[in-house]
Write an enzyme that holds these catalytic residues in place. Sequence first.
Site, PDB file in Angstrom:
ATOM      1  N   SER A 105     -17.244   2.850  37.560  1.00  0.00           N
ATOM      2  CA  SER A 105     -17.964   3.244  36.349  1.00  0.00           C
ATOM      3  C   SER A 105     -19.446   2.895  36.429  1.00  0.00           C
ATOM      4  CB  SER A 105     -17.355   2.555  35.120  1.00  0.00           C
ATOM      5  OG  SER A 105     -16.048   3.009  34.892  1.00  0.00           O
ATOM      6  N   GLN A 106     -20.210   3.640  35.651  1.00  0.00           N
ATOM      7  CA  GLN A 106     -21.642   3.374  35.483  1.00  0.00           C
ATOM      8  C   GLN A 106     -21.814   1.944  34.971  1.00  0.00           C
ATOM      9  OE1 GLN A 106     -23.187   6.536  33.174  1.00  0.00           O
ATOM     10  NE2 GLN A 106     -25.147   5.564  32.757  1.00  0.00           N
TER      11      GLN A 106
END
Length: 215
Positions: free
Chosen positions: A62-63
């Site tokens: 994930s970011q």
Amino acid sequence: MSGPPAETQMQFLFALRSRGVTERKVLQVMEAIDRGLFVRGIFADRAYEDMPLPIACGQTISQPSVVGLMTQALQLTGREKVLEVGTGSGYQAAILSKLARRVYSVDRHARLVREARAVFDQLDLSNITAMVTDGSFGLPEQAPFDRIIVTAAAEDPPGPLLAQLKINGIMVVPVGQSDAVQTLIRVRRTETGFDYDEILPVRFVPLLEGLGKDV
């Protein structure tokens, strides 16, 4: 163990703050846990950019700002038992391990769990239990949980996970159609039911039932 250059680290933290990750202890842990350890292959040189990146088994890491916002939304005090559904790279679990008492992380892909465990060992994170199982059913044998975090999108908060949340517990989960806009929501279990509030729009891989076909 050397992390990123100081300038890269400063840019990384600035990106987190500018996107709403403001809780000091979350920022401190995200500074201490090197995201570069969780990104392999051709994307390794982009580990400190605020973007999701592909990992094995068709999944993503994930970011960082989303990791920070999800972590912040859990409102951890250090005493919680946390269930993470979707180990992925292991990055989110590593962050949680520094902010909670115990982390149980499950994934349907054996390869991802195996690789994440290796990084947990490298970082000496002994309060994470990572295992291969169908996370859509939670982890009944360890329930109930003070906090639950889901790193894959469901159309609705999964019933088995809601059932495994303690009274006054919090679950953070992306909800929505997998090919459309999803919303990250926070669910609080009360004496009488569940309260929901929206955090931000997100894009996550879908939450799937069953185990992955990898070995």
